[in-house]
Design an enzyme around this catalytic site. Structure first.
Site, PDB file in Angstrom:
ATOM      1  N   HIS A  82     -48.075 -43.130  28.595  1.00 58.20           N
ATOM      2  CA  HIS A  82     -47.045 -43.846  27.835  1.00 58.20           C
ATOM      3  C   HIS A  82     -47.303 -45.352  27.845  1.00 58.20           C
ATOM      4  CE1 HIS A  82     -43.114 -45.062  26.375  1.00 58.20           C
ATOM      5  NE2 HIS A  82     -42.828 -43.802  26.129  1.00 58.20           N
ATOM      6  N   GLY A 163     -38.241 -66.878  32.343  1.00 49.13           N
ATOM      7  CA  GLY A 163     -39.385 -66.895  33.263  1.00 49.13           C
ATOM      8  C   GLY A 163     -40.538 -67.693  32.669  1.00 49.13           C
ATOM      9  N   GLY A 172     -45.715 -56.980  36.288  1.00 53.85           N
ATOM     10  CA  GLY A 172     -45.871 -57.027  34.833  1.00 53.85           C
ATOM     11  C   GLY A 172     -44.781 -57.855  34.161  1.00 53.85           C
TER      12      GLY A 172
END
Lengths: 298, 298
Positions: A82, A163, A172
């Site tokens: 996925h 961020g 990630g």
């Protein structure tokens, strides 16, 4: 009825049961939260969790869950079928009762801000929470996946909403958004020819000039030897279930193929089906407040 | 979801607002009870009250309400267009959630016993609570009305289920029962000819050899100049709404009359409409547990 938000976080671990249970525990044992379902797929190496609660409780619990995710998943070691952009991959908030979409957007933004600052993970807002039209579609946001983000994040167009523009190597990035409930609705055809199902899917879906809020593809039900038009209705309020159904029927006619049945996968909001009863029974001036259960529960 | 019973008492006063409010107050101010609606009709000289609660609370509150009814209504002075057999005329209990029909029958019997002994009013059990098949139908039980009961009550066949075989002159008699929720569903025809509506009604209803749980009659909507088949679906689980709708359509065809719309009057159980969506969309293997709201609320 209480104020209720649904949250369906997807995280990138579908194999290690110990890790999965540790992460889900953050939801399962939370006060005022109902864990509805969670399912892991080892090929996909991914787990989808569904839970409900008030906006305040959901906000707290998704942060608790995020902490467990970032403690336990290392993206440098993760692989699966996925597409994914991070350890905590996608977090959609869905308004269910006495909560507006705007409140879910605000919730997505608060959670995004908190995740970026607490865990040093870049956050992308998507769907109704998107900060620009090209960021609405999750598939577009996630394109390139974890590995590709080390470059993608440097493009101005793909600067994170929260961020700094630097992938967290272990965690990630993450997509956080707000959306209406999905309805997964499949129509079965009186043929085993998947090409016909595929052709119908292409005319019915938005991409092919069909209905605005329909995603569709042809699939084959191997056990029944039946071709199926598999759909995601991403806004049943605007593109009703009956409209997608009737359009599949209409397109199937050109191939002389009958519709032999349909299926609703997983949960469906009451109103998505009540709308269909209204249409077919030609009910005039119906109000959802006439639903007995709604009056009892509200 | 909690255990919930619906109670829809009908009492024989629809004109004197002071009396009506006094009686409704017994429900309105009751703890743990939700008063959903009450409406009075001065021609009928009758008020219908709808409220919900746990079986225990409903039992207490209907007795409190009965006390107010018998204090304030005198059947020797009461007249109106609607058939009635007593001051408190009819009290049906309807299972809504986590309560069985058997529990509602037991509730009807307890309340019947209490009303007979507390207020000295003869009680007839009807519908699912009936003590014999000839007592199931409310219209048959009530036949002869208040005035006729002074004779009727002496027949063995019509001895009351509780209380002595003697009409309470001021309070009359009362019918207490348990039943499934009614669905009031009307179909509008593309004609102003009420005779056609009437003929269709006669073929669709149980009495005329039609559907088992359908009561129907033709009426005229004067303001719209439209004839209507007005139906009560007394068991939507067994005779679904779509079936009644399709049968009206089918019968209307013989007169070359189209169906131009329909209406649901008042409250309707969610399932009665979901069934229709299932039918028209040909959904396979659907379960009510797939309804999102049901999962949240249960």
């Amino acid at each position: 009825m209480a104020r209720i938000v649904e949250c369906i976080p997807n995280f990138s671990e579908g194999r290690n049961k110990v890790v999965i249970e540790k992460i889900v525990d953050a939801v399962r044992n939370a006060e005022g939260i109902k864990l509805l379902d969670y399912s892991s797929d080892s090929d996909h190496n991914r787990t989808v969790v569904t839970f409900f609660g008030t906006p305040e409780r959901v906000e707290q619990v998704i942060l608790d869950m995020a902490a467990k995710v970032y403690e336990n998943i290392d993206m440098t070691l993760q692989q699966g079928a996925h597409p994914r952009m991070g350890a905590l991959d996608v977090v959609p908030f869905v308004p269910i009762s006495e909560v507006t979409m705007d409140e879910c957007v605000a919730l997505a933004k608060r959670v995004g801000n908190e995740i970026a600052s607490k865990f040093d993970v870049p956050v992308y807002l998507y769907e109704k929470a998107a900060s620009a039209p090209h960021r609405e579609n999750l598939a577009v946001v996630r394109k390139g996946q974890y590995e590709g983000f080390f470059e993608k994040i440097k493009e101005d167009k793909w600067a994170p909403d929260y961020g700094k523009a630097e992938v967290n190597v272990k965690g990630g990035c993450v997509a956080i958004g707000a959306r209406v409930p999905l309805v997964a609705f499949n129509v079965n055809l009186g043929t085993d020819n998947i090409e016909i199902a595929d052709k119908i899917a292409k005319t019915v879906r938005n991409l092919g000039g069909g209905l605005r809020f329909v995603k569709a593809m042809g699939v084959k039900l191997e056990d029944r030897n039946v071709a199926q038009v598999s759909m995601n209705l991403v806004n049943y309020e605007k593109t009703a279930v009956y409209r997608a159904f009737e359009m599949v029927k209409m397109e199937a006619k050109r191939y002389g193929v009958p519709v032999i049945g349909s299926e609703v996968i997983g949960l469906v909001p009451m109103e998505a089906l009540i709308q269909c009863a209204e249409y077919y029974l030609q009910i005039e001036n119906f109000s959802m407040d006439q639903i007995l259960e709604k009056r009892i529960w509200e």
